[in-house]
Design a protein around this motif. Structure first.
Motif, PDB file in Angstrom:
ATOM      1  N   UNK A  97      21.007  62.321  39.843  1.00  0.00           N
ATOM      2  CA  UNK A  97      22.426  62.199  39.647  1.00  0.00           C
ATOM      3  C   UNK A  97      23.045  61.197  40.235  1.00  0.00           C
ATOM      4  N   UNK A  98      22.962  60.492  41.214  1.00  0.00           N
ATOM      5  CA  UNK A  98      24.185  59.098  41.410  1.00  0.00           C
ATOM      6  C   UNK A  98      24.393  58.516  40.513  1.00  0.00           C
ATOM      7  N   UNK A  99      22.468  58.168  40.363  1.00  0.00           N
ATOM      8  CA  UNK A  99      21.878  56.195  39.313  1.00  0.00           C
ATOM      9  C   UNK A  99      23.197  56.583  38.476  1.00  0.00           C
ATOM     10  N   UNK A 100      22.890  58.170  37.684  1.00  0.00           N
ATOM     11  CA  UNK A 100      23.693  58.646  37.027  1.00  0.00           C
ATOM     12  C   UNK A 100      24.817  56.925  36.238  1.00  0.00           C
ATOM     13  N   UNK A 101      25.644  57.376  37.442  1.00  0.00           N
ATOM     14  CA  UNK A 101      26.941  56.642  37.138  1.00  0.00           C
ATOM     15  C   UNK A 101      27.238  55.622  38.311  1.00  0.00           C
ATOM     16  N   UNK A 102      26.936  54.922  39.260  1.00  0.00           N
ATOM     17  CA  UNK A 102      26.400  53.768  40.113  1.00  0.00           C
ATOM     18  C   UNK A 102      25.407  52.901  39.575  1.00  0.00           C
ATOM     19  N   UNK A 103      26.420  51.993  38.998  1.00  0.00           N
ATOM     20  CA  UNK A 103      25.725  50.675  38.240  1.00  0.00           C
ATOM     21  C   UNK A 103      25.443  48.944  38.539  1.00  0.00           C
ATOM     22  N   UNK A 153      27.499  43.764  39.794  1.00  0.00           N
ATOM     23  CA  UNK A 153      27.054  45.424  38.800  1.00  0.00           C
ATOM     24  C   UNK A 153      25.891  44.642  37.877  1.00  0.00           C
ATOM     25  N   UNK A 154      25.382  45.495  37.349  1.00  0.00           N
ATOM     26  CA  UNK A 154      23.740  45.823  36.607  1.00  0.00           C
ATOM     27  C   UNK A 154      24.176  46.049  35.368  1.00  0.00           C
ATOM     28  N   UNK A 155      24.234  47.199  35.066  1.00  0.00           N
ATOM     29  CA  UNK A 155      24.869  47.551  34.168  1.00  0.00           C
ATOM     30  C   UNK A 155      26.207  48.424  34.396  1.00  0.00           C
ATOM     31  N   UNK A 156      27.049  49.193  33.089  1.00  0.00           N
ATOM     32  CA  UNK A 156      28.572  50.028  33.252  1.00  0.00           C
ATOM     33  C   UNK A 156      28.016  51.444  32.772  1.00  0.00           C
ATOM     34  N   UNK A 157      27.957  52.578  33.551  1.00  0.00           N
ATOM     35  CA  UNK A 157      27.544  53.697  33.242  1.00  0.00           C
ATOM     36  C   UNK A 157      28.824  54.485  32.102  1.00  0.00           C
ATOM     37  N   UNK A 158      28.531  54.850  31.467  1.00  0.00           N
ATOM     38  CA  UNK A 158      30.012  55.667  30.187  1.00  0.00           C
ATOM     39  C   UNK A 158      29.748  56.215  31.490  1.00  0.00           C
ATOM     40  N   UNK A 159      31.225  57.193  30.721  1.00  0.00           N
ATOM     41  CA  UNK A 159      32.600  58.172  31.632  1.00  0.00           C
ATOM     42  C   UNK A 159      31.501  58.928  31.452  1.00  0.00           C
TER      43      UNK A 159
END
Length: 232
Positions: free
Chosen positions: A135-141, A66-72
């Motif tokens: 689009x997938x970069x915004x949900x996969x951290x 994990x690098x960061x946790x995308x918000x829901x």
């Protein structure tokens, strides 16, 4: 070859970098002179397929870091963006598109050919791939996903500039009318008055095909990616 983030990084570099390297005008010209146009296309396609297969396997085997946790709320972004991306992909596979790799002959026959989705953007397939990656970069951290989807975005958006530069070098002044009557940024040429939207050339069939592709990918997402695409 797989199982580590280093292996995935190498695979992404091979896939993305290979496209830029083999597409570099001087290298491309030299290889075509040595191999001929058809053999060069075969080599290019084979290299791309091998590198893509390696990338897919390396991503599947890569450890989760994990690098960061995308918000829901970001889970809605792919569900909004991907239908458009799929429409661009389907509409972009147009036998009349001179920006496609194997359509040099079609452009030679009619260099002023601007129809269908090309009135929206001259790089619809690249936009489809680029939007998919972003689009997938915004949900996969995680690190592996950032490498994969970031690499695809670099390939898509950098590829637009590479294709334009290659076509200018190949066709010279013949490329100018097509470039001036189209745009990289969607709808820019229409807003500037340089072309008109060719809805008839796009057609409901292609739009429907893009939405069907999205529906199939959305439904098969648990089997393709291991997670549901439903934003809950």
């Amino acid at each position: 070859m797989t199982g580590t983030l280093d292996a995935l990084f190498a695979a992404v570099v091979a896939f993305v970098g290979g496209h830029f390297l083999l597409g570099w005008p001087s290298i491309r010209t030299l290889l075509i002179e040595q191999l001929g146009a058809n053999r060069f296309r075969a080599v290019f396609s084979l290299a791309a397929i091998v590198a893509l297969a390696w990338t897919i396997m390396a991503y599947g085997d890569a450890p989760y870091m994990p690098v960061w946790e995308p918000p829901h709320w970001t889970r809605w972004i792919p569900n909004i963006v991907m239908p458009l991306a799929c429409i661009l992909l389907v509409c972009g596979y147009n036998p009349f598109s001179p920006t496609a790799m194997m359509n040099e002959e079609a452009f030679e026959e009619d260099p002023h050919l601007v129809r269908g989705i090309l009135t929206v953007t001259r790089h619809p397939v690249m936009w489809g791939i680029g939007l998919w990656g972003l689009a997938h970069l915004t949900i996969r951290g995680d690190a592996a996903s950032m490498m994969l989807f970031g690499g695809m975005a670099v390939l898509a958006f950098g590829g637009m500039m590479k294709i334009d530069a290659k076509k200018r070098a190949e066709f010279g002044a013949k490329w100018a009318p097509f470039e001036l009557s189209t745009s990289v940024l969607p709808f820019r040429a229409i807003l500037d008055g340089r072309t008109k939207l060719d809805w008839r050339g796009i057609g409901w069939l292609r739009v429907g095909g893009g939405l069907l592709l999205w529906a199939l990918l959305h439904g098969a997402h648990p089997w393709i990616a291991g997670v549901s695409a439903v934003p809950v």
